[in-house]
Motif scaffolding. Structure first.
Motif, PDB file in Angstrom:
ATOM      1  N   MET A  18     127.536  55.955  60.959  1.00  0.00           N
ATOM      2  CA  MET A  18     128.097  56.104  59.615  1.00  0.00           C
ATOM      3  C   MET A  18     127.066  55.792  58.532  1.00  0.00           C
ATOM      4  O   MET A  18     127.311  56.007  57.353  1.00  0.00           O
ATOM      5  CB  MET A  18     129.326  55.208  59.444  1.00  0.00           C
ATOM      6  CG  MET A  18     130.492  55.590  60.348  1.00  0.00           C
ATOM      7  SD  MET A  18     131.026  57.305  60.194  1.00  0.00           S
ATOM      8  CE  MET A  18     131.608  57.337  58.537  1.00  0.00           C
ATOM      9  N   GLY A  19     125.918  55.262  58.923  1.00  0.00           N
ATOM     10  CA  GLY A  19     124.833  55.045  57.971  1.00  0.00           C
ATOM     11  C   GLY A  19     124.636  53.612  57.516  1.00  0.00           C
ATOM     12  O   GLY A  19     123.845  53.352  56.612  1.00  0.00           O
ATOM     13  N   CYS A  20     125.336  52.675  58.116  1.00  0.00           N
ATOM     14  CA  CYS A  20     125.188  51.272  57.719  1.00  0.00           C
ATOM     15  C   CYS A  20     123.950  50.663  58.369  1.00  0.00           C
ATOM     16  O   CYS A  20     123.658  50.917  59.539  1.00  0.00           O
ATOM     17  CB  CYS A  20     126.433  50.479  58.124  1.00  0.00           C
ATOM     18  SG  CYS A  20     126.355  48.747  57.625  1.00  0.00           S
ATOM     19  N   HIS A  21     123.238  49.827  57.606  1.00  0.00           N
ATOM     20  CA  HIS A  21     122.036  49.181  58.152  1.00  0.00           C
ATOM     21  C   HIS A  21     122.376  48.088  59.153  1.00  0.00           C
ATOM     22  O   HIS A  21     121.557  47.717  59.971  1.00  0.00           O
ATOM     23  CB  HIS A  21     121.162  48.613  57.025  1.00  0.00           C
ATOM     24  CG  HIS A  21     121.859  47.607  56.163  1.00  0.00           C
ATOM     25  ND1 HIS A  21     122.316  46.407  56.618  1.00  0.00           N
ATOM     26  CD2 HIS A  21     122.167  47.656  54.848  1.00  0.00           C
ATOM     27  CE1 HIS A  21     122.872  45.733  55.636  1.00  0.00           C
ATOM     28  NE2 HIS A  21     122.805  46.476  54.539  1.00  0.00           N
ATOM     29  N   GLN A  22     123.563  47.529  59.086  1.00  0.00           N
ATOM     30  CA  GLN A  22     124.076  46.541  60.038  1.00  0.00           C
ATOM     31  C   GLN A  22     123.208  45.283  60.146  1.00  0.00           C
ATOM     32  O   GLN A  22     123.139  44.670  61.220  1.00  0.00           O
ATOM     33  CB  GLN A  22     124.264  47.168  61.423  1.00  0.00           C
ATOM     34  CG  GLN A  22     125.223  48.315  61.461  1.00  0.00           C
ATOM     35  CD  GLN A  22     125.328  48.961  62.819  1.00  0.00           C
ATOM     36  OE1 GLN A  22     124.313  49.193  63.483  1.00  0.00           O
ATOM     37  NE2 GLN A  22     126.539  49.245  63.242  1.00  0.00           N
ATOM     38  N   MET A  23     122.597  44.874  59.059  1.00  0.00           N
ATOM     39  CA  MET A  23     121.790  43.651  59.100  1.00  0.00           C
ATOM     40  C   MET A  23     122.704  42.455  59.364  1.00  0.00           C
ATOM     41  O   MET A  23     123.713  42.269  58.682  1.00  0.00           O
ATOM     42  CB  MET A  23     121.031  43.470  57.789  1.00  0.00           C
ATOM     43  CG  MET A  23     119.968  44.533  57.557  1.00  0.00           C
ATOM     44  SD  MET A  23     119.228  44.475  55.905  1.00  0.00           S
ATOM     45  CE  MET A  23     118.441  42.884  55.926  1.00  0.00           C
ATOM     46  N   ALA A  24     122.360  41.657  60.351  1.00  0.00           N
ATOM     47  CA  ALA A  24     123.214  40.532  60.755  1.00  0.00           C
ATOM     48  C   ALA A  24     123.453  39.556  59.603  1.00  0.00           C
ATOM     49  O   ALA A  24     124.572  39.086  59.405  1.00  0.00           O
ATOM     50  CB  ALA A  24     122.598  39.809  61.945  1.00  0.00           C
ATOM     51  N   GLU A  25     122.413  39.273  58.819  1.00  0.00           N
ATOM     52  CA  GLU A  25     122.562  38.309  57.720  1.00  0.00           C
ATOM     53  C   GLU A  25     123.404  38.851  56.572  1.00  0.00           C
ATOM     54  O   GLU A  25     123.806  38.102  55.694  1.00  0.00           O
ATOM     55  CB  GLU A  25     121.197  37.831  57.198  1.00  0.00           C
ATOM     56  CG  GLU A  25     120.346  38.904  56.563  1.00  0.00           C
ATOM     57  CD  GLU A  25     119.494  39.683  57.554  1.00  0.00           C
ATOM     58  OE1 GLU A  25     118.651  40.465  57.069  1.00  0.00           O
ATOM     59  OE2 GLU A  25     119.643  39.529  58.769  1.00  0.00           O
ATOM     60  N   ARG A  26     123.697  40.140  56.575  1.00  0.00           N
ATOM     61  CA  ARG A  26     124.536  40.754  55.547  1.00  0.00           C
ATOM     62  C   ARG A  26     125.856  41.248  56.122  1.00  0.00           C
ATOM     63  O   ARG A  26     126.493  42.130  55.575  1.00  0.00           O
ATOM     64  CB  ARG A  26     123.783  41.899  54.870  1.00  0.00           C
ATOM     65  CG  ARG A  26     122.578  41.402  54.101  1.00  0.00           C
ATOM     66  CD  ARG A  26     121.900  42.499  53.354  1.00  0.00           C
ATOM     67  NE  ARG A  26     120.702  41.980  52.710  1.00  0.00           N
ATOM     68  CZ  ARG A  26     119.812  42.728  52.119  1.00  0.00           C
ATOM     69  NH1 ARG A  26     119.972  44.042  52.075  1.00  0.00           N
ATOM     70  NH2 ARG A  26     118.751  42.191  51.565  1.00  0.00           N
ATOM     71  N   SER A  27     126.254  40.668  57.235  1.00  0.00           N
ATOM     72  CA  SER A  27     127.483  41.086  57.918  1.00  0.00           C
ATOM     73  C   SER A  27     128.349  39.871  58.204  1.00  0.00           C
ATOM     74  O   SER A  27     127.865  38.742  58.288  1.00  0.00           O
ATOM     75  CB  SER A  27     127.152  41.782  59.237  1.00  0.00           C
ATOM     76  OG  SER A  27     126.375  42.931  59.022  1.00  0.00           O
ATOM     77  N   TYR A  33     131.238  38.005  67.286  1.00  0.00           N
ATOM     78  CA  TYR A  33     130.922  39.434  67.223  1.00  0.00           C
ATOM     79  C   TYR A  33     130.660  39.849  65.774  1.00  0.00           C
ATOM     80  O   TYR A  33     131.464  39.586  64.886  1.00  0.00           O
ATOM     81  CB  TYR A  33     132.079  40.287  67.772  1.00  0.00           C
ATOM     82  CG  TYR A  33     132.254  40.173  69.263  1.00  0.00           C
ATOM     83  CD1 TYR A  33     131.447  40.911  70.122  1.00  0.00           C
ATOM     84  CD2 TYR A  33     133.220  39.338  69.805  1.00  0.00           C
ATOM     85  CE1 TYR A  33     131.607  40.815  71.504  1.00  0.00           C
ATOM     86  CE2 TYR A  33     133.389  39.236  71.172  1.00  0.00           C
ATOM     87  CZ  TYR A  33     132.575  39.973  72.016  1.00  0.00           C
ATOM     88  OH  TYR A  33     132.728  39.877  73.376  1.00  0.00           O
ATOM     89  N   GLN A  34     129.531  40.504  65.561  1.00  0.00           N
ATOM     90  CA  GLN A  34     129.176  41.013  64.240  1.00  0.00           C
ATOM     91  C   GLN A  34     130.054  42.208  63.910  1.00  0.00           C
ATOM     92  O   GLN A  34     130.316  43.060  64.767  1.00  0.00           O
ATOM     93  CB  GLN A  34     127.705  41.440  64.226  1.00  0.00           C
ATOM     94  CG  GLN A  34     127.235  42.025  62.926  1.00  0.00           C
ATOM     95  CD  GLN A  34     125.791  42.500  62.992  1.00  0.00           C
ATOM     96  OE1 GLN A  34     125.024  42.068  63.833  1.00  0.00           O
ATOM     97  NE2 GLN A  34     125.445  43.400  62.102  1.00  0.00           N
TER      98      GLN A  34
END
Length: 120
Positions: A18-27, A33-34
């Motif tokens: 879907m285009g999300c960067h999925q950065m752990a620190e921003r999730s 579970y992230q």
């Protein structure tokens, strides 16, 4: 591998597509579970769903307000991008919701306009 892990991997793959960067620190995380999408994308998705519900219920807003909501998200993103102010996940969620509401309402306005052109 546990069933929960397989589901999580599938959701993470979908979020990536879907285009999300999925950065752990921003999730956000639940039970270790992230989320499959970052806090801002989560807000955008929630804003989109809320707007669809509001439109079905007959609620409307001005296009000026929709622009303001989009600008709120853009301003938060921009200040973070140029390192003026680091955003937080809660602020990303809230401003993402603003952006999701504004963008979805614009989609509605465009669709409504196109339908009126075709019908008349």
């Amino acid at each position: 591998m546990k069933k929960a892990d397989k589901i999580w991997i599938s959701l993470m793959n979908f979020g990536h597509k879907m285009g999300c960067h999925q950065m752990a620190e921003r999730s956000f995380f639940i039970k270790g579970y992230q989320f499959p999408i970052c806090a801002r994308c989560t807000g955008v998705f929630l804003g989109e769903v809320l707007t669809i519900i509001a439109l079905i219920m007959g609620l409307r807003m001005s296009y000026v307000f929709a622009v303001i909501l989009l600008c709120v998200m853009g301003l938060d993103w921009g200040m973070q991008y140029i390192h003026i102010l680091q955003s937080t996940n809660i602020r990303r969620l809230i401003t993402g919701m603003c952006g999701g509401i504004g963008l979805t309402y614009f989609y509605y306005l465009i669709l409504d306009y196109m339908i009126k052109i075709v019908v008349h």
